[in-house]
Write a protein that holds these residues in place. Structure first.
Motif, PDB file in Angstrom:
ATOM      1  N   TYR A 229       0.855  -1.190   0.000  1.00 33.89           N
ATOM      2  CA  TYR A 229       0.000   0.000   0.000  1.00 33.89           C
ATOM      3  C   TYR A 229       0.888   1.236   0.000  1.00 33.89           C
ATOM      4  N   PHE A 230       0.388   2.307  -0.591  1.00 33.17           N
ATOM      5  CA  PHE A 230       1.064   3.600  -0.524  1.00 33.17           C
ATOM      6  C   PHE A 230       0.494   4.379   0.664  1.00 33.17           C
ATOM      7  N   GLU A 231       1.386   5.024   1.428  1.00 31.41           N
ATOM      8  CA  GLU A 231       0.974   5.808   2.583  1.00 31.41           C
ATOM      9  C   GLU A 231       1.479   7.237   2.426  1.00 31.41           C
ATOM     10  N   ALA A 232       0.651   8.187   2.814  1.00 30.60           N
ATOM     11  CA  ALA A 232       0.961   9.602   2.603  1.00 30.60           C
ATOM     12  C   ALA A 232       2.244  10.020   3.310  1.00 30.60           C
ATOM     13  N   ASP A 233       2.527   9.446   4.471  1.00 29.38           N
ATOM     14  CA  ASP A 233       3.674   9.881   5.259  1.00 29.38           C
ATOM     15  C   ASP A 233       4.857   8.917   5.191  1.00 29.38           C
ATOM     16  N   VAL A 234       4.823   8.012   4.215  1.00 30.96           N
ATOM     17  CA  VAL A 234       5.904   7.036   4.063  1.00 30.96           C
ATOM     18  C   VAL A 234       6.436   7.078   2.629  1.00 30.96           C
ATOM     19  N   GLU A 235       7.740   7.266   2.494  1.00 30.21           N
ATOM     20  CA  GLU A 235       8.352   7.285   1.164  1.00 30.21           C
ATOM     21  C   GLU A 235       8.165   5.921   0.505  1.00 30.21           C
ATOM     22  N   PRO A 236       7.556   5.874  -0.686  1.00 34.96           N
ATOM     23  CA  PRO A 236       7.328   4.571  -1.313  1.00 34.96           C
ATOM     24  C   PRO A 236       8.632   3.924  -1.756  1.00 34.96           C
ATOM     25  N   ALA A 237       8.714   2.626  -1.575  1.00 34.24           N
ATOM     26  CA  ALA A 237       9.891   1.883  -2.009  1.00 34.24           C
ATOM     27  C   ALA A 237       9.947   1.864  -3.530  1.00 34.24           C
ATOM     28  N   ALA A 238      11.154   1.940  -4.063  1.00 32.33           N
ATOM     29  CA  ALA A 238      11.324   1.911  -5.520  1.00 32.33           C
ATOM     30  C   ALA A 238      10.707   0.652  -6.120  1.00 32.33           C
ATOM     31  N   SER A 239      10.830  -0.459  -5.407  1.00 36.10           N
ATOM     32  CA  SER A 239      10.273  -1.721  -5.909  1.00 36.10           C
ATOM     33  C   SER A 239       8.750  -1.658  -5.995  1.00 36.10           C
ATOM     34  N   ASN A 240       8.118  -0.965  -5.046  1.00 37.78           N
ATOM     35  CA  ASN A 240       6.667  -0.842  -5.099  1.00 37.78           C
ATOM     36  C   ASN A 240       6.220   0.082  -6.223  1.00 37.78           C
ATOM     37  N   LEU A 241       6.984   1.132  -6.472  1.00 37.46           N
ATOM     38  CA  LEU A 241       6.654   2.019  -7.590  1.00 37.46           C
ATOM     39  C   LEU A 241       6.744   1.275  -8.914  1.00 37.46           C
ATOM     40  N   GLU A 242       7.773   0.456  -9.070  1.00 37.55           N
ATOM     41  CA  GLU A 242       7.929  -0.328 -10.292  1.00 37.55           C
ATOM     42  C   GLU A 242       6.824  -1.377 -10.403  1.00 37.55           C
ATOM     43  N   PHE A 243       6.497  -2.004  -9.277  1.00 37.47           N
ATOM     44  CA  PHE A 243       5.426  -2.995  -9.263  1.00 37.47           C
ATOM     45  C   PHE A 243       4.098  -2.359  -9.650  1.00 37.47           C
ATOM     46  N   ASP A 244       3.840  -1.169  -9.138  1.00 32.39           N
ATOM     47  CA  ASP A 244       2.611  -0.458  -9.467  1.00 32.39           C
ATOM     48  C   ASP A 244       2.532  -0.176 -10.966  1.00 32.39           C
ATOM     49  N   ARG A 245       3.647   0.233 -11.547  1.00 30.46           N
ATOM     50  CA  ARG A 245       3.667   0.496 -12.995  1.00 30.46           C
ATOM     51  C   ARG A 245       3.396  -0.776 -13.784  1.00 30.46           C
ATOM     52  N   SER A 246       3.979  -1.873 -13.340  1.00 34.14           N
ATOM     53  CA  SER A 246       3.788  -3.137 -14.073  1.00 34.14           C
ATOM     54  C   SER A 246       2.348  -3.629 -13.948  1.00 34.14           C
ATOM     55  N   LEU A 247       1.746  -3.429 -12.783  1.00 35.05           N
ATOM     56  CA  LEU A 247       0.355  -3.831 -12.608  1.00 35.05           C
ATOM     57  C   LEU A 247      -0.562  -3.035 -13.534  1.00 35.05           C
ATOM     58  N   LYS A 248      -0.360  -1.721 -13.590  1.00 32.59           N
ATOM     59  CA  LYS A 248      -1.217  -0.877 -14.423  1.00 32.59           C
ATOM     60  C   LYS A 248      -0.990  -1.132 -15.904  1.00 32.59           C
ATOM     61  N   ALA A 249       0.211  -1.592 -16.259  1.00 34.00           N
ATOM     62  CA  ALA A 249       0.479  -1.955 -17.653  1.00 34.00           C
ATOM     63  C   ALA A 249      -0.301  -3.215 -18.029  1.00 34.00           C
ATOM     64  N   ARG A 250      -0.477  -4.114 -17.078  1.00 38.11           N
ATOM     65  CA  ARG A 250      -1.238  -5.341 -17.324  1.00 38.11           C
ATOM     66  C   ARG A 250      -2.732  -5.065 -17.370  1.00 38.11           C
ATOM     67  N   ASP A 251      -3.191  -4.175 -16.490  1.00 39.01           N
ATOM     68  CA  ASP A 251      -4.610  -3.811 -16.444  1.00 39.01           C
ATOM     69  C   ASP A 251      -4.701  -2.455 -15.755  1.00 39.01           C
ATOM     70  N   PRO A 252      -5.162  -1.429 -16.454  1.00 39.75           N
ATOM     71  CA  PRO A 252      -5.207  -0.085 -15.864  1.00 39.75           C
ATOM     72  C   PRO A 252      -6.113   0.015 -14.643  1.00 39.75           C
ATOM     73  N   ARG A 253      -6.960  -0.982 -14.410  1.00 39.04           N
ATOM     74  CA  ARG A 253      -7.828  -0.967 -13.225  1.00 39.04           C
ATOM     75  C   ARG A 253      -7.099  -1.491 -11.991  1.00 39.04           C
ATOM     76  N   TRP A 254      -5.919  -2.055 -12.190  1.00 39.46           N
ATOM     77  CA  TRP A 254      -5.136  -2.591 -11.081  1.00 39.46           C
ATOM     78  C   TRP A 254      -4.186  -1.522 -10.558  1.00 39.46           C
ATOM     79  N   GLY A 255      -3.497  -1.836  -9.470  1.00 42.38           N
ATOM     80  CA  GLY A 255      -2.480  -0.933  -8.943  1.00 42.38           C
ATOM     81  C   GLY A 255      -2.465  -0.914  -7.428  1.00 42.38           C
ATOM     82  N   ILE A 256      -1.319  -0.531  -6.879  1.00 42.17           N
ATOM     83  CA  ILE A 256      -1.198  -0.412  -5.430  1.00 42.17           C
ATOM     84  C   ILE A 256      -2.084   0.741  -4.948  1.00 42.17           C
ATOM     85  N   ARG A 257      -2.877   0.480  -3.941  1.00 41.25           N
ATOM     86  CA  ARG A 257      -3.859   1.476  -3.474  1.00 41.25           C
ATOM     87  C   ARG A 257      -3.260   2.375  -2.387  1.00 41.25           C
ATOM     88  N   ASP A 258      -3.823   3.575  -2.297  1.00 39.91           N
ATOM     89  CA  ASP A 258      -3.473   4.482  -1.209  1.00 39.91           C
ATOM     90  C   ASP A 258      -4.186   4.024   0.055  1.00 39.91           C
TER      91      ASP A 258
END
Length: 199
Positions: free
Chosen positions: A137-166
């Motif tokens: 999950y992404f949190e407003a007060d926590v710097e997102p890990a680079a791996s999670n940012l990349e994972f989020d991009r890959s999920l949205k590339a597979r299906d734009p309705r997917w992705g790590i949620r806030d």
């Protein structure tokens, strides 16, 4: 040929998840596992909680077959037959549960699945009973890990309705359905286990 599927992540995350479940699950009753996938978690957790009826569910016929295949080799008697269940559906084929567990679904499904998850859990759970989520999950007060940012991009590339949620958005959804977040457990590999309890 075997119907059994294997998800490598289950071997990596099952012990950390189990440590949280030992703190948060009731000692008896029925645990409904949503999006149980291969069934490897279901077998492991059912074995760890012999006094609990573990009920795995999934919307995928392949997953149901895999869960059933693992269940055939399970020595205990507390692992129920898998149930075909789509979290986003208005009607669930389950009438009651004492806890609901959902591992790695929220980010790999449309938002409607998360909405349905909270709405369905609200229908099943009594006051104080837990809905437990695991995943990134992404949190407003926590710097997102680079791996999670990349994972989020890959999920949205597979299906734009997917992705790590806030997390704040999930908390709002929970509140709308009558849940309050009572715990946030930091997990390995930049994941969280979140505990919401019915108000």
């Amino acid at each position: 040929m075997t119907a059994k599927q294997h998800a490598p992540a289950t071997l990596r995350n099952r012990e950390p998840i189990l440590a949280v479940l030992r703190k948060e699950l009731p000692t008896s009753g029925r645990v409904l596992e949503i999006a149980a996938g291969t069934g490897e978690h279901a077998v492991f957790f059912a074995g760890a909680f012999p006094q609990v009826e573990w009920m795995p569910s999934d919307p995928s016929p392949e997953a149901i077959a895999s869960i059933a295949a693992y269940r055939e080799d399970y020595a205990g008697e507390n692992l129920a037959a898998p149930v075909m269940l789509d979290a986003s559906a208005r009607d669930w084929p389950v009438e009651r549960a004492d806890a609901v567990l959902c591992v790695n679904m929220v980010h790999i499904s449309p938002w409607e699945a998360s909405t349905g998850l909270f709405d369905g859990a609200a229908r099943l759970l009594a006051k104080g009973a837990p809905l437990i989520l695991y995943g990134p999950y992404f949190e407003a007060d926590v710097e997102p890990a680079a791996s999670n940012l990349e994972f989020d991009r890959s999920l949205k590339a597979r299906d734009p309705r997917w992705g790590i949620r806030d997390l704040a958005e999930v908390d709002r959804l929970a509140a709308r359905s009558g849940f309050t977040r009572t715990a946030r457990h930091a997990m390995p590999a930049n994941n969280l286990t979140l505990v919401y309890r019915r108000r």
